[in-house]
Motif scaffolding. Structure first.
Motif, PDB file in Angstrom:
ATOM      1  N   LEU A 111      26.942 -38.797 -53.344  1.00 19.54           N
ATOM      2  CA  LEU A 111      27.782 -39.731 -52.604  1.00 19.54           C
ATOM      3  C   LEU A 111      29.197 -39.758 -53.179  1.00 19.54           C
ATOM      4  CD1 LEU A 111      27.943 -41.945 -50.392  1.00 19.54           C
ATOM      5  CD2 LEU A 111      27.309 -43.579 -52.159  1.00 19.54           C
ATOM      6  N   ILE A 112      29.301 -39.734 -54.488  1.00 17.37           N
ATOM      7  CA  ILE A 112      30.630 -39.716 -55.121  1.00 17.37           C
ATOM      8  C   ILE A 112      31.372 -38.435 -54.741  1.00 17.37           C
ATOM      9  CG2 ILE A 112      31.827 -39.560 -57.352  1.00 17.37           C
ATOM     10  CD1 ILE A 112      29.619 -41.421 -58.465  1.00 17.37           C
ATOM     11  N   LEU A 113      30.686 -37.297 -54.819  1.00 18.83           N
ATOM     12  CA  LEU A 113      31.330 -36.032 -54.475  1.00 18.83           C
ATOM     13  C   LEU A 113      31.709 -35.988 -52.992  1.00 18.83           C
ATOM     14  CD1 LEU A 113      29.194 -33.523 -56.574  1.00 18.83           C
ATOM     15  CD2 LEU A 113      31.538 -34.279 -57.003  1.00 18.83           C
ATOM     16  N   ALA A 114      30.845 -36.538 -52.133  1.00 18.21           N
ATOM     17  CA  ALA A 114      31.159 -36.575 -50.704  1.00 18.21           C
ATOM     18  C   ALA A 114      32.366 -37.475 -50.443  1.00 18.21           C
ATOM     19  CB  ALA A 114      29.954 -37.064 -49.919  1.00 18.21           C
ATOM     20  N   SER A 115      32.488 -38.558 -51.210  1.00 17.81           N
ATOM     21  CA  SER A 115      33.642 -39.446 -51.059  1.00 17.81           C
ATOM     22  C   SER A 115      34.942 -38.709 -51.399  1.00 17.81           C
ATOM     23  CB  SER A 115      33.499 -40.667 -51.962  1.00 17.81           C
ATOM     24  OG  SER A 115      32.342 -41.380 -51.633  1.00 17.81           O
ATOM     25  N   PHE A 116      34.921 -37.936 -52.481  1.00 17.75           N
ATOM     26  CA  PHE A 116      36.103 -37.148 -52.825  1.00 17.75           C
ATOM     27  C   PHE A 116      36.394 -36.121 -51.734  1.00 17.75           C
ATOM     28  CE2 PHE A 116      35.580 -38.729 -57.162  1.00 17.75           C
ATOM     29  CZ  PHE A 116      36.891 -38.906 -57.540  1.00 17.75           C
ATOM     30  N   ALA A 117      35.356 -35.494 -51.213  1.00 15.98           N
ATOM     31  CA  ALA A 117      35.553 -34.489 -50.168  1.00 15.98           C
ATOM     32  C   ALA A 117      36.176 -35.114 -48.918  1.00 15.98           C
ATOM     33  CB  ALA A 117      34.221 -33.828 -49.826  1.00 15.98           C
ATOM     34  N   ILE A 118      35.709 -36.291 -48.535  1.00  9.04           N
ATOM     35  CA  ILE A 118      36.265 -36.972 -47.354  1.00  9.04           C
ATOM     36  C   ILE A 118      37.723 -37.350 -47.612  1.00  9.04           C
ATOM     37  CG2 ILE A 118      36.112 -39.082 -45.965  1.00  9.04           C
ATOM     38  CD1 ILE A 118      33.045 -38.943 -46.391  1.00  9.04           C
ATOM     39  N   ALA A 119      37.987 -37.894 -48.806  1.00 11.15           N
ATOM     40  CA  ALA A 119      39.366 -38.285 -49.121  1.00 11.15           C
ATOM     41  C   ALA A 119      40.296 -37.070 -49.098  1.00 11.15           C
ATOM     42  CB  ALA A 119      39.416 -38.975 -50.482  1.00 11.15           C
ATOM     43  N   TYR A 120      39.867 -35.943 -49.674  1.00 10.57           N
ATOM     44  CA  TYR A 120      40.729 -34.756 -49.672  1.00 10.57           C
ATOM     45  C   TYR A 120      40.825 -34.145 -48.282  1.00 10.57           C
ATOM     46  CZ  TYR A 120      41.470 -34.835 -54.677  1.00 10.57           C
ATOM     47  OH  TYR A 120      41.875 -35.197 -55.943  1.00 10.57           O
ATOM     48  N   ALA A 121      39.817 -34.326 -47.451  1.00  9.51           N
ATOM     49  CA  ALA A 121      39.922 -33.866 -46.058  1.00  9.51           C
ATOM     50  C   ALA A 121      40.977 -34.698 -45.325  1.00  9.51           C
ATOM     51  CB  ALA A 121      38.575 -33.983 -45.364  1.00  9.51           C
ATOM     52  N   LEU A 122      41.044 -36.008 -45.604  1.00  7.09           N
ATOM     53  CA  LEU A 122      42.079 -36.855 -45.003  1.00  7.09           C
ATOM     54  C   LEU A 122      43.469 -36.458 -45.506  1.00  7.09           C
ATOM     55  CD1 LEU A 122      40.330 -40.363 -45.099  1.00  7.09           C
ATOM     56  CD2 LEU A 122      40.769 -38.944 -43.088  1.00  7.09           C
ATOM     57  N   VAL A 123      43.553 -36.059 -46.792  1.00  5.68           N
ATOM     58  CA  VAL A 123      44.828 -35.580 -47.341  1.00  5.68           C
ATOM     59  C   VAL A 123      45.238 -34.298 -46.632  1.00  5.68           C
ATOM     60  CG1 VAL A 123      45.931 -34.607 -49.413  1.00  5.68           C
ATOM     61  CG2 VAL A 123      44.581 -36.697 -49.581  1.00  5.68           C
ATOM     62  N   ALA A 124      44.274 -33.407 -46.410  1.00  2.00           N
ATOM     63  CA  ALA A 124      44.571 -32.144 -45.719  1.00  2.00           C
ATOM     64  C   ALA A 124      44.978 -32.394 -44.267  1.00  2.00           C
ATOM     65  CB  ALA A 124      43.364 -31.215 -45.776  1.00  2.00           C
ATOM     66  N   ALA A 125      44.518 -33.520 -43.693  1.00  2.00           N
ATOM     67  CA  ALA A 125      44.877 -33.848 -42.315  1.00  2.00           C
ATOM     68  C   ALA A 125      46.277 -34.450 -42.236  1.00  2.00           C
ATOM     69  CB  ALA A 125      43.854 -34.815 -41.728  1.00  2.00           C
ATOM     70  N   GLY A 126      46.921 -34.684 -43.379  1.00  2.00           N
ATOM     71  CA  GLY A 126      48.296 -35.135 -43.359  1.00  2.00           C
ATOM     72  C   GLY A 126      48.522 -36.520 -43.920  1.00  2.00           C
ATOM     73  N   LEU A 127      47.501 -37.216 -44.374  1.00  2.00           N
ATOM     74  CA  LEU A 127      47.686 -38.546 -44.958  1.00  2.00           C
ATOM     75  C   LEU A 127      48.110 -38.417 -46.414  1.00  2.00           C
ATOM     76  CD1 LEU A 127      44.596 -40.531 -43.617  1.00  2.00           C
ATOM     77  CD2 LEU A 127      46.959 -40.760 -42.896  1.00  2.00           C
ATOM     78  N   ALA A 128      48.767 -39.457 -46.899  1.00  3.89           N
ATOM     79  CA  ALA A 128      49.127 -39.495 -48.317  1.00  3.89           C
ATOM     80  C   ALA A 128      47.850 -39.637 -49.134  1.00  3.89           C
ATOM     81  CB  ALA A 128      50.068 -40.674 -48.583  1.00  3.89           C
TER      82      ALA A 128
END
Length: 165
Positions: A58-75
C-alpha cells in the motif's frame, strides 16, 4: 455376578466409571485444544506477515500514484497531498462505519434476561438493568426452588479429580 451386588456398590461403580470418563474427556479436550492452539498461532503469524506485506505494498502503491500525478503535470507537493487526503478520507469513513456498528450493540439483552430468570428474587434486584424500557415486558414465571442434594453432597464420598491424576 451383577445381581449379587448391592445397589450401593453399583452406584459407587457407576460413579467411578463416570468420573473416569469425565477425566478422559477432559484430557482429550486438553490435547485437542493444544493442537488447535498451535494451528491458530501459526495461522495468526501468517496473517500478520501477510498484513505487513500488504501494508508495504500500500505504501509503495501510494508513492506510485503520487508520482503518476506528478507525471500528469501536478506539482510534487500537490500530488502527495492529494494521496494523503484520499487516505485520510478513507480512514475517517472507516472510523464512522465502525462507530455506527458499535452504537448498535445491545448490551447482551438475552444473557441478562436469562440471568434474571435463573436468579432468585433477591439476586434479580442486584442485576443492573441497562436495556431501555420500550414497553411492558411479560414477567417470566419463577422456577420452583431446587430442594434436591447439592453437588457437594452428591460428590462428598468421591476423591478429588486433582488427587486422582
Amino acid at each position: 455376578m451383577p445381581e449379587d451386588e448391592s445397589l450401593g456398590a453399583l452406584v459407587a461403580q457407576a460413579s467411578h466409571h463416570i468420573s473416569t470418563l469425565v477425566r478422559s474427556e477432559i484430557e482429550l479436550a486438553k490435547a485437542e485444544l493444544k493442537f488447535d492452539a498451535k494451528r491458530v498461532g501459526t495461522a495468526a503469524g501468517l496473517f500478520g506477515a501477510a498484513a505487513f506485506i500488504g501494508h508495504l505494498c500500500l505504501i509503495l502503491a501510494s508513492f506510485a500514484i503520487a508520482y503518476a500525478l506528478v507525471a500528469a503535470g501536478l506539482a510534487t507537493w500537490l500530488a502527495f497531498t492529494i494521496v494523503t487526503v484520499f487516505y485520510l478520507l478513507m480512514a475517517g469513513l472507516l472510523v464512522l462505519v465502525g462507530y455506527r456498528r458499535l452504537k448498535g450493540l445491545t448490551g447482551m439483552k438475552r444473557t441478562r434476561r436469562s440471568l434474571r430468570g435463573l436468579a432468585g428474587p433477591e439476586e434479580a434486584e442486584e442485576l443492573p438493568e441497562r436495556v431501555p424500557a420500550s414497553g411492558p415486558r411479560p414477567a417470566a414465571p419463577a422456577p420452583p426452588p431446587y430442594t434436591g442434594p447439592t453437588a457437594g453432597q452428591v460428590g462428598a464420598h468421591r476423591e478429588s479429580v486433582s488427587d486422582a491424576g
